[in-house]
Design an enzyme around this catalytic site. Structure first.
Site, PDB file in Angstrom:
ATOM      1  N   VAL A 140      40.946  35.332  36.787  1.00 32.06           N
ATOM      2  CA  VAL A 140      39.192  35.944  37.414  1.00 32.06           C
ATOM      3  C   VAL A 140      39.469  34.653  39.168  1.00 32.06           C
ATOM      4  CG1 VAL A 140      38.323  36.216  35.272  1.00 32.06           C
ATOM      5  CG2 VAL A 140      38.096  33.284  36.523  1.00 32.06           C
ATOM      6  N   ASN A 164      33.186  33.587  30.774  1.00 31.40           N
ATOM      7  CA  ASN A 164      33.606  32.621  29.669  1.00 31.40           C
ATOM      8  C   ASN A 164      35.585  32.073  30.477  1.00 31.40           C
ATOM      9  OD1 ASN A 164      34.516  31.069  27.372  1.00 31.40           O
ATOM     10  ND2 ASN A 164      36.550  31.952  27.011  1.00 31.40           N
ATOM     11  N   TYR A 177      34.869  19.292  38.110  1.00 30.72           N
ATOM     12  CA  TYR A 177      34.369  20.183  37.019  1.00 30.72           C
ATOM     13  C   TYR A 177      33.088  20.737  36.613  1.00 30.72           C
ATOM     14  CZ  TYR A 177      34.358  22.471  31.993  1.00 30.72           C
ATOM     15  OH  TYR A 177      34.159  22.674  30.856  1.00 30.72           O
TER      16      TYR A 177
HETATM   17  P1  NAI Z   1      40.283  27.230  25.986  1.00 32.98           P
HETATM   18  O1  NAI Z   1      41.465  26.773  26.520  1.00 32.98           O
HETATM   19  O2  NAI Z   1      40.899  27.408  24.364  1.00 32.98           O
HETATM   20  O3  NAI Z   1      39.899  28.767  27.094  1.00 32.98           O
HETATM   21  C1  NAI Z   1      40.412  29.054  27.462  1.00 32.98           C
HETATM   22  C2  NAI Z   1      40.509  30.225  27.926  1.00 32.98           C
HETATM   23  O4  NAI Z   1      40.564  30.533  30.006  1.00 32.98           O
HETATM   24  C3  NAI Z   1      41.904  30.632  27.957  1.00 32.98           C
HETATM   25  O5  NAI Z   1      42.859  31.788  27.166  1.00 32.98           O
HETATM   26  C4  NAI Z   1      43.336  29.851  29.641  1.00 32.98           C
HETATM   27  O6  NAI Z   1      43.709  31.256  29.661  1.00 32.98           O
HETATM   28  C5  NAI Z   1      41.960  31.348  30.575  1.00 32.98           C
HETATM   29  N1  NAI Z   1      41.303  30.947  31.656  1.00 32.98           N
HETATM   30  C6  NAI Z   1      42.199  29.749  32.088  1.00 32.98           C
HETATM   31  N2  NAI Z   1      42.056  30.433  33.505  1.00 32.98           N
HETATM   32  C7  NAI Z   1      42.473  31.696  33.558  1.00 32.98           C
HETATM   33  C8  NAI Z   1      42.091  32.429  34.747  1.00 32.98           C
HETATM   34  N3  NAI Z   1      42.053  31.644  35.954  1.00 32.98           N
HETATM   35  N4  NAI Z   1      41.695  33.818  34.768  1.00 32.98           N
HETATM   36  C9  NAI Z   1      41.611  34.281  33.483  1.00 32.98           C
HETATM   37  N5  NAI Z   1      41.650  33.379  32.077  1.00 32.98           N
HETATM   38  C10 NAI Z   1      41.659  32.269  32.685  1.00 32.98           C
HETATM   39  O7  NAI Z   1      39.183  26.995  26.278  1.00 32.98           O
HETATM   40  P2  NAI Z   1      37.613  26.871  25.482  1.00 32.98           P
HETATM   41  O8  NAI Z   1      37.617  25.542  26.052  1.00 32.98           O
HETATM   42  O9  NAI Z   1      37.918  27.953  25.457  1.00 32.98           O
HETATM   43  O10 NAI Z   1      36.858  26.864  27.200  1.00 32.98           O
HETATM   44  C11 NAI Z   1      35.873  28.288  27.196  1.00 32.98           C
HETATM   45  C12 NAI Z   1      34.762  28.011  27.890  1.00 32.98           C
HETATM   46  O11 NAI Z   1      34.382  27.343  27.888  1.00 32.98           O
HETATM   47  C13 NAI Z   1      35.792  27.662  29.452  1.00 32.98           C
HETATM   48  O12 NAI Z   1      34.085  27.697  30.341  1.00 32.98           O
HETATM   49  C14 NAI Z   1      35.231  25.976  29.477  1.00 32.98           C
HETATM   50  O13 NAI Z   1      34.625  25.063  30.587  1.00 32.98           O
HETATM   51  C15 NAI Z   1      33.865  25.657  28.649  1.00 32.98           C
HETATM   52  N6  NAI Z   1      33.590  24.667  27.833  1.00 32.98           N
HETATM   53  C16 NAI Z   1      34.502  24.151  26.888  1.00 32.98           C
HETATM   54  C17 NAI Z   1      33.623  23.046  26.254  1.00 32.98           C
HETATM   55  C18 NAI Z   1      34.714  22.728  24.890  1.00 32.98           C
HETATM   56  O14 NAI Z   1      34.742  21.815  24.598  1.00 32.98           O
HETATM   57  N7  NAI Z   1      35.980  23.296  24.674  1.00 32.98           N
HETATM   58  C19 NAI Z   1      32.609  22.113  26.087  1.00 32.98           C
HETATM   59  C20 NAI Z   1      32.165  23.049  28.029  1.00 32.98           C
HETATM   60  C21 NAI Z   1      32.006  24.324  27.914  1.00 32.98           C
END
Ligand code: NAI
Length: 256
Positions: free
Chosen positions: A68, A94, A160
């Site tokens: 992304v 996401n 962030y």
């Molecule tokens: P995660 O680390 O399990 O999943 C994130 C995914 O995004 C991974 O598969 C990663 O490869 C992918 N990713 C990272 N950079 C990328 C890029 N440049 N292009 C395409 N894909 C990319 O983390 P999670 O927690 O599922 O994160 C999902 C969303 O939720 C994120 O936007 C995160 O900021 C947000 N979030 C997470 C929280 C948490 O407690 N886990 C709390 C609040 C928001």
């Protein structure tokens, strides 16, 4: 009652960062409810593993590599997804990264640039690439994933927090701008969720934090966020737009 449907069956949804955590859960919930899912992530292998799993369970999914942070890749891949499925109804922005550092530490500028590109600029680019296809959909939906860090803040997390607050602003502005076309744009703010992003936090620290900060006294599971995201894409969710919904176990509601 109108014929508003609670089903996403037959709709096509694009999910970014779908190889892990909430993105993966969102792809799985969409597929379980009968949607066609474009599973995208930074690496093709990660996306393919999820798509394969969904297909093995009888769902409809295909994987694409989509960084992304890469404008050209966004344009090519979003068009390829719409071509493959014959349209696009829902986009879930996401994918995200985390990164903590003090404002005056060396490397802050690089972290800031990467954070804004991946967690904010990407959202508008994907939406712009998807718009021509969403405009042809009878049920056009955009869901942006931000964070409770967009609504409150944690020390050392300013890049962030700024990116995620930007996502809430982008959501409201585009809801207003695209509302006349019937396109809904909403934002989900997860609280502490058990995903790849929080994996490195020791379990005892997670428990202390959750008990101290959330009303439900626990971390959330990825699917508890995914269900809300998918609900916002149902035809029945046609009159909700421009909102920011915390899915945080009551973290934002709790003062003490
Ligand atoms: P995660 O680390 O399990 O999943 C994130 C995914 O995004 C991974 O598969 C990663 O490869 C992918 N990713 C990272 N950079 C990328 C890029 N440049 N292009 C395409 N894909 C990319 O983390 P999670 O927690 O599922 O994160 C999902 C969303 O939720 C994120 O936007 C995160 O900021 C947000 N979030 C997470 C929280 C948490 O407690 N886990 C709390 C609040 C928001």
């Amino acid at each position: 009652m109108s014929d508003s449907s609670r089903s996403v069956k037959g709709l096509t949804a694009l999910v970014t960062g779908a190889a892990s955590g909430m993105g993966r859960a969102t792809a799985e919930v969409f597929a379980a409810e009968g949607a066609n899912v474009a599973v995208t992530d930074y690496t093709l292998e990660g996306a393919e593993a999820v798509a394969k799993d969904i297909v093995a369970k009888g769902g409809k999914a295909k994987a694409w590599k989509l960084d992304v942070g890469d404008k050209a890749e966004i344009e090519t891949v979003v068009a390829a997804i719409a071509k493959h499925f014959g349209g696009l109804d829902a986009v879930v922005n996401n994918a995200g990264i985390s990164g903590f550092t003090q404002i005056d530490n060396e490397g802050y500028d690089e972290l800031w640039e990467r954070m804004i590109r991946v967690c904010l600029t990407a959202h508008q680019r994907i939406i712009r690439a998807a718009l021509p296809f969403l405009r042809k959909s009878k049920n056009p939906r955009i869901v942006n994933i931000a964070s409770t860090e967009a609504l409150g803040a944690t020390a050392l997390d300013s890049a962030y927090s700024a990116a995620k607050a930007g996502v809430t602003g982008l959501t409201r502005a585009l809801a207003v701008e695209l509302g006349k076309e019937g396109i809904t744009v909403n934002c989900v703010c997860p609280g502490p969720i058990l995903t790849g992003m929080t994996k490195a936090i020791p379990d005892d620290q997670k428990e202390i934090y959750a008990k101290r900060r959330t009303a439900l006294r626990r971390y959330g599971r990825p699917e508890e966020v995914a269900h809300i995201t998918v609900s916002l894409c149902m035809p029945a969710a046609s009159y909700i737009t421009g909102v920011t919904i915390p899915v945080d176990g009551g973290l934002m509601a709790r003062n003490a």
